[in-house]
Design an enzyme around this catalytic site. Structure first.
Site: not given
Length: 480
Positions: A200-202
């Site tokens: 999960h890439c913010p």
């Protein structure tokens, strides 16, 4: 018939219908037909996601860092094109702003494509599927505890499949109520199971999975080139100016170049390092999740290897970047079918309970079922006259006709033949309702209640089939 003393013939009247716009009944409002607008599936999506453009854009809820990424790219590139490119295109070559523009648009396109797309979310089990699977898991626990008498053994909470000779375990997701397929994992931030989950890439505001990994890789790779490009030519701009006016004067003349150089210097290391790491993952056909967990590490065993690798770096890169894009498994823009039909009221303004649709349609098409003639205060029958204030002869096409036994009421002559009036039969003595003697045990004829009872009898006579014999019988009874 209009009120007043007169001896004119009885006039024709029409069927009266209850107004469909009437709202006087207090029981009508809860049963009005409600126009239920069907909802899209993205409006009730169980995961923690945000949708825009009627479900076409799908993102995670935590999008603050994504906006920071967007601002940094836009501000840095905008300052470069506004303050550095004019000087560089004049002193060096006009190709510098052209190449910078191509890189900028490619970076923005891949960023938005990564952030606004479905990463490969797996649909959750339906209630029936979840209940059946939970029942099977419960039976498995009973078998393990020795409480089951049957020989059936449902699947346990983990399954094992063989992929290219390697045993791979499929774990059960307690949130989605499914056995996750190989390489899938549940994202705790988006609360979704993602196929070929990477991380999960913010910074992009979304998960990175099977459907957007190639765009994510092209984004970080192109961003690395853009950052290095801007940083190199900003330094070139400062050096060329410092040769003419000095280093300090060059910094004073172009403060935007200083800001660009600082931003690029602190970001280029992480961006270039991330690009190199994912290049390694693509070449070995691994995911970030698998690499961090050491799923295919030799430390787990000598026979442990990556079953998804093709054994060739070029083939692995082509499979990750050039393979066919799988379709989305969730129907974000589909409509939700209502479970139960809405309660609808009839169209004639009367509240009905338990009436079917065919009955309400029949009532709407039949005026006789809708109206009941009543005597109002303005149409009270005068003494010595017979009043008809009910349904009469006028019928439209498609409406039911009166029974054949009912006399024709369309002409005045027919009415005068059936109901002899006082003026045409002067020899007969008719009694008014007040003069008629009341039978024993009833109210006096002069009382208001006796008058209302007589009026009610007359109104009932006007509502019936109006047979000739019954009307003549009433006239003879009043003469007696």
């Amino acid at each position: 018939m209009t009120p007043g003393g007169g001896s004119g013939p009885v006039k024709d009247c029409e069927y009266s219908q209850i107004s469909t716009h009437s709202s006087s009944s207090p029981m009508e409002s809860p049963h009005k037909k409600k126009k239920s607008v069907p909802k899209r599936k993205w409006e009730v999506f169980p995961g923690r996601n945000k949708f825009f453009c009627n479900g076409r854009i799908m993102m995670a809820r935590q999008t603050g860092v994504f906006y920071l990424t967007l601002v940094l790219i836009l501000v840095t590139s905008g300052l470069f094109f506004a303050f550095d490119c004019p000087y560089l295109s004049e002193k060096i070559t006009p190709a510098i702003p052209a190449i910078g523009g191509i890189l900028f648009f490619f970076v923005m396109g891949t960023l938005l494509r990564t952030s606004f797309s479905d990463p490969g979310v797996l649909p959750r089990a339906t209630p029936d599927e979840a209940a059946d699977l939970e029942r099977q898991i419960g039976n498995t626990e009973d078998i393990a505890n020795g409480c089951s008498s049957g020989g059936y053994r449902p699947p346990p909470r983990t399954k094992e499949v063989i992929i290219n000779g390697q045993t791979v375990k499929l774990k059960y997701c307690f949130t989605c109520k499914i056995f996750r397929p190989p390489r899938a994992s549940h994202c705790s931030l988006c609360d979704n199971c993602v196929e070929r989950f990477d991380h999960h890439c913010p910074w992009v505001g979304n998960c990175v999975g099977k459907r957007n990994y190639r765009f994510f890789y092209m984004f970080i790779l192109s961003l690395s080139f853009l950052t290095v490009f801007i940083f190199a030519f900003v330094i070139t701009h400062v050096i060329l100016r410092s040769q003419q006016t000095g280093f300090l004067n060059a910094l004073k003349d172009s403060p935007a170049s200083v800001l660009e150089a600082v931003v690029c210097f602190f970001s280029v290391w992480s961006i270039v390092g991330l690009s190199g790491f994912h290049t390694y993952l693509i070449s070995s056909n691994q995911t970030t999740n698998e690499d961090i967990k050491g799923s295919w590490s030799n430390k787990r065993g000598k026979e442990n290897y990556n079953p998804y690798s093709y054994g060739n770096i070029f083939t692995n890169c082509c499979a990750a970047l050039c393979g066919p894009l799988s379709p989305s498994l969730i129907d974000r823009r589909g409509f939700i079918q209502p479970d139960t039909p809405q309660l609808t009221g009839p169209s004639n303004g009367i509240t009905m309970y338990g009436a079917t649709q065919s009955q309400s349609n029949m009532a709407a098409a039949t005026p006789l079922l809708q109206s009941e003639p009543s005597i109002t205060s303005e149409e009270l029958p005068l003494p010595g006259k017979t009043s008809l204030s009910g349904p009469c002869a006028t019928l439209t096409l498609g409406q039911p006709t009166p029974p054949s036994s009912m006399p024709n009421l369309t002409s005045d002559s027919g009415l005068t033949d059936i109901i002899p009036l006082k003026e045409e039969h002067e020899g007969h003595q008719f009694l008014t309702p007040e003069e008629a003697p009341s039978p024993p045990g009833m109210l006096p004829s002069g009382s208001p209640m006796a008058h209302s009872r007589t009026m009610h009898v007359l109104s009932l006579a006007s509502q019936d089939s109006l047979h000739e014999d019954s009307v003549r019988g009433l006239v003879k009874l009043s003469s007696v």
